[in-house]
Design a protein around this motif. Structure first.
Motif, PDB file in Angstrom:
ATOM      1  N   ALA A  59     113.368  -1.445  10.894  1.00 47.21           N
ATOM      2  CA  ALA A  59     111.907  -1.620  10.949  1.00 47.21           C
ATOM      3  C   ALA A  59     111.542  -3.026  11.420  1.00 47.21           C
ATOM      4  O   ALA A  59     110.650  -3.205  12.258  1.00 47.21           O
ATOM      5  N   SER A  60     112.228  -4.026  10.880  1.00 46.08           N
ATOM      6  CA  SER A  60     111.862  -5.402  11.210  1.00 46.08           C
ATOM      7  C   SER A  60     112.104  -5.740  12.675  1.00 46.08           C
ATOM      8  O   SER A  60     111.378  -6.554  13.261  1.00 46.08           O
ATOM      9  N   THR A  61     113.094  -5.111  13.304  1.00 45.86           N
ATOM     10  CA  THR A  61     113.326  -5.360  14.728  1.00 45.86           C
ATOM     11  C   THR A  61     112.115  -4.948  15.549  1.00 45.86           C
ATOM     12  O   THR A  61     111.697  -5.664  16.469  1.00 45.86           O
ATOM     13  N   ILE A  62     111.528  -3.813  15.220  1.00 48.92           N
ATOM     14  CA  ILE A  62     110.328  -3.353  15.927  1.00 48.92           C
ATOM     15  C   ILE A  62     109.195  -4.358  15.746  1.00 48.92           C
ATOM     16  O   ILE A  62     108.523  -4.752  16.701  1.00 48.92           O
ATOM     17  N   LYS A  63     108.993  -4.797  14.511  1.00 50.42           N
ATOM     18  CA  LYS A  63     107.934  -5.759  14.201  1.00 50.42           C
ATOM     19  C   LYS A  63     108.152  -7.076  14.941  1.00 50.42           C
ATOM     20  O   LYS A  63     107.224  -7.644  15.536  1.00 50.42           O
ATOM     21  N   MET A  64     109.373  -7.587  14.914  1.00 52.42           N
ATOM     22  CA  MET A  64     109.668  -8.871  15.536  1.00 52.42           C
ATOM     23  C   MET A  64     109.421  -8.839  17.041  1.00 52.42           C
ATOM     24  O   MET A  64     108.803  -9.745  17.613  1.00 52.42           O
ATOM     25  N   LEU A  65     109.875  -7.789  17.696  1.00 48.82           N
ATOM     26  CA  LEU A  65     109.738  -7.737  19.145  1.00 48.82           C
ATOM     27  C   LEU A  65     108.298  -7.461  19.560  1.00 48.82           C
ATOM     28  O   LEU A  65     107.859  -7.922  20.623  1.00 48.82           O
ATOM     29  N   ARG A  66     107.547  -6.763  18.741  1.00 53.26           N
ATOM     30  CA  ARG A  66     106.112  -6.611  19.003  1.00 53.26           C
ATOM     31  C   ARG A  66     105.417  -7.969  18.937  1.00 53.26           C
ATOM     32  O   ARG A  66     104.511  -8.266  19.727  1.00 53.26           O
ATOM     33  N   SER A  67     105.855  -8.803  18.003  1.00 50.32           N
ATOM     34  CA  SER A  67     105.208 -10.102  17.820  1.00 50.32           C
ATOM     35  C   SER A  67     105.439 -11.042  18.991  1.00 50.32           C
ATOM     36  O   SER A  67     104.662 -11.979  19.196  1.00 50.32           O
ATOM     37  N   VAL A  68     106.510 -10.844  19.748  1.00 50.55           N
ATOM     38  CA  VAL A  68     106.692 -11.636  20.965  1.00 50.55           C
ATOM     39  C   VAL A  68     105.433 -11.545  21.809  1.00 50.55           C
ATOM     40  O   VAL A  68     104.924 -12.551  22.333  1.00 50.55           O
ATOM     41  N   MET A  69     104.903 -10.340  21.940  1.00 49.80           N
ATOM     42  CA  MET A  69     103.712 -10.124  22.762  1.00 49.80           C
ATOM     43  C   MET A  69     102.431 -10.524  22.046  1.00 49.80           C
ATOM     44  O   MET A  69     101.612 -11.285  22.597  1.00 49.80           O
ATOM     45  N   ILE A  70     102.230 -10.050  20.817  1.00 50.77           N
ATOM     46  CA  ILE A  70     100.962 -10.274  20.131  1.00 50.77           C
ATOM     47  C   ILE A  70     100.728 -11.749  19.838  1.00 50.77           C
ATOM     48  O   ILE A  70      99.683 -12.319  20.191  1.00 50.77           O
ATOM     49  N   LYS A  71     101.691 -12.404  19.203  1.00 50.70           N
ATOM     50  CA  LYS A  71     101.514 -13.826  18.890  1.00 50.70           C
ATOM     51  C   LYS A  71     101.685 -14.686  20.133  1.00 50.70           C
ATOM     52  O   LYS A  71     101.102 -15.770  20.238  1.00 50.70           O
ATOM     53  N   GLY A  72     102.481 -14.199  21.090  1.00 46.55           N
ATOM     54  CA  GLY A  72     102.620 -14.925  22.348  1.00 46.55           C
ATOM     55  C   GLY A  72     101.317 -14.975  23.121  1.00 46.55           C
ATOM     56  O   GLY A  72     100.972 -16.006  23.716  1.00 46.55           O
ATOM     57  N   LEU A  73     100.569 -13.888  23.106  1.00 48.72           N
ATOM     58  CA  LEU A  73      99.252 -13.878  23.767  1.00 48.72           C
ATOM     59  C   LEU A  73      98.305 -14.865  23.103  1.00 48.72           C
ATOM     60  O   LEU A  73      97.507 -15.526  23.774  1.00 48.72           O
ATOM     61  N   GLU A  74      98.391 -14.973  21.781  1.00 47.11           N
ATOM     62  CA  GLU A  74      97.554 -15.958  21.093  1.00 47.11           C
ATOM     63  C   GLU A  74      97.867 -17.367  21.581  1.00 47.11           C
ATOM     64  O   GLU A  74      96.957 -18.168  21.842  1.00 47.11           O
ATOM     65  N   ALA A  75      99.149 -17.671  21.707  1.00 45.19           N
ATOM     66  CA  ALA A  75      99.540 -19.010  22.161  1.00 45.19           C
ATOM     67  C   ALA A  75      99.100 -19.254  23.595  1.00 45.19           C
ATOM     68  O   ALA A  75      98.646 -20.355  23.943  1.00 45.19           O
ATOM     69  N   LEU A  76      99.201 -18.243  24.445  1.00 43.90           N
ATOM     70  CA  LEU A  76      98.742 -18.381  25.822  1.00 43.90           C
ATOM     71  C   LEU A  76      97.241 -18.637  25.874  1.00 43.90           C
ATOM     72  O   LEU A  76      96.761 -19.477  26.654  1.00 43.90           O
ATOM     73  N   VAL A  77      96.495 -17.913  25.052  1.00 43.33           N
ATOM     74  CA  VAL A  77      95.050 -18.119  24.985  1.00 43.33           C
ATOM     75  C   VAL A  77      94.738 -19.550  24.558  1.00 43.33           C
ATOM     76  O   VAL A  77      93.875 -20.220  25.142  1.00 43.33           O
ATOM     77  N   ALA A  78      95.448 -20.033  23.546  1.00 41.08           N
ATOM     78  CA  ALA A  78      95.199 -21.394  23.069  1.00 41.08           C
ATOM     79  C   ALA A  78      95.487 -22.424  24.153  1.00 41.08           C
ATOM     80  O   ALA A  78      94.659 -23.302  24.427  1.00 41.08           O
ATOM     81  N   GLU A  79      96.640 -22.336  24.780  1.00 41.71           N
ATOM     82  CA  GLU A  79      97.002 -23.329  25.794  1.00 41.71           C
ATOM     83  C   GLU A  79      96.062 -23.260  26.989  1.00 41.71           C
ATOM     84  O   GLU A  79      95.631 -24.293  27.518  1.00 41.71           O
ATOM     85  N   CYS A  80      95.733 -22.054  27.424  1.00 36.95           N
ATOM     86  CA  CYS A  80      94.847 -21.882  28.576  1.00 36.95           C
ATOM     87  C   CYS A  80      93.424 -22.341  28.275  1.00 36.95           C
ATOM     88  O   CYS A  80      92.860 -23.181  28.986  1.00 36.95           O
ATOM     89  N   PHE A  81      92.836 -21.820  27.202  1.00 35.72           N
ATOM     90  CA  PHE A  81      91.418 -22.077  26.950  1.00 35.72           C
ATOM     91  C   PHE A  81      91.148 -23.488  26.440  1.00 35.72           C
ATOM     92  O   PHE A  81      90.139 -24.090  26.781  1.00 35.72           O
TER      93      PHE A  81
END
Length: 291
Positions: free
Chosen positions: A172-194
């Motif tokens: 279960a945790s593998t699914i959660k971890m790899l999903r977070s690459v995208m979800i939390k990664g998008l947050e970081a991209l938004v922060a750096e960009c905006f």
């Protein structure tokens, strides 16, 4: 409902679950949070627990006493430590289900599982797959472990909707971890960009260009939400992303983006900026003022 429940950690996830369950006998829930041991925060934590009708415990052992279900909902960097402390306390009920809902790498969960099973309880890899609000206890949950089916029955009795995805801790945790690459990664991209665009004075042009390129994304709304999440929960998200990096590295791939995401989450959280209203520009300005 006669099952005795222990909540280890009484933050956003725990309170969302308890309020969603709306049990007739919430006193069957005993909660312990490390904030209960901090002079500056113990009163607020006691009030939060009392407000939901649960019994606050002064320490981990008293929270665990007689519990059939234990929800461990703390931070990723403390999950294995909490499991080891619970095992060492001698208070875990034989056969109890330890539901580890922390956002940890599979390796970390397997480490925690060794401690819990060694103490005679059953460890369950539980992955919470979305924000707990507004769905509360109906948030999507994935379970994995030898006793995952039994855990699913127990959660269903609380009105939850778990999905068993495997019989091995880490499934279960593998699914959660790899999903977070995208979800939390998008947050970081938004922060750096905006944040960079706002400091440069070109935020309107950048947003307009993004809207033209990806009209299906409400960039202002998405940006405001992402900044708010990082300000409020960035420290917890950073701990999670370090676990994500561990997961990616364990697969023989570069975790560089996940490591950078953790850094941005820490940076924004450390500002302790007021999220304020839903206005993107206002949130960017309040964060920039503290960088």
């Amino acid at each position: 409902m006669t099952t005795q429940i222990a909540m280890i950690g009484f933050g956003e996830a725990a309170t969302a679950f308890v309020s969603g369950w709306a049990l007739d006998d919430p006193a069957r829930i005993t909660a312990f949070d490390v904030k209960s041991t901090m002079p500056t925060q113990m009163a607020a934590m006691a009030a939060k627990q009392a407000g939901l009708g649960v019994t606050g415990a002064p320490d981990l052992a008293q929270a665990l006493a007689d519990a059939d279900l234990v929800f461990c909902l703390i931070t990723a960097d403390r999950a294995a430590e909490a499991a080891e402390a619970a095992a060492a306390s001698g208070a875990l009920k034989p056969g109890a289900l330890w539901l580890d809902g922390n956002s940890c790498a599979p390796e970390t969960k397997r480490q925690a599982a060794i401690a819990i099973t060694g103490a005679g309880a059953h460890y369950i890899d539980m992955a919470i797959m979305a924000p707990v609000h507004p769905k509360k206890h109906l948030v999507p949950i994935k379970l994995a472990a030898a006793k995952a089916d039994a855990a699913a029955v127990a959660l269903a009795s609380l009105g939850m909707q778990p999905e068993v995805v495997g019989d091995q801790v880490g499934d279960a945790s593998t699914i959660k971890m790899l999903r977070s690459v995208m979800i939390k990664g998008l947050e970081a991209l938004v922060a750096e960009c905006f944040l960079s665009a706002r400091r440069a004075g070109v935020e309107q042009q950048v947003i307009a260009s993004l809207e033209a390129s990806d009209p299906d994304i409400a960039w202002r709304t998405r940006g405001a939400y992402n900044i708010e999440r990082m300000v409020v929960h960035g420290a917890r998200r950073a701990a999670e992303m370090r676990e994500v990096a561990k997961t990616v590295a364990g697969l023989g791939l570069s975790p560089g983006l996940s490591q950078a995401t953790a850094a941005w989450q820490d940076i924004v959280a450390a500002t302790h900026a007021d999220p304020g209203d839903d206005d993107l520009i206002g949130r960017l300005d309040r964060v920039l003022a503290r960088l």
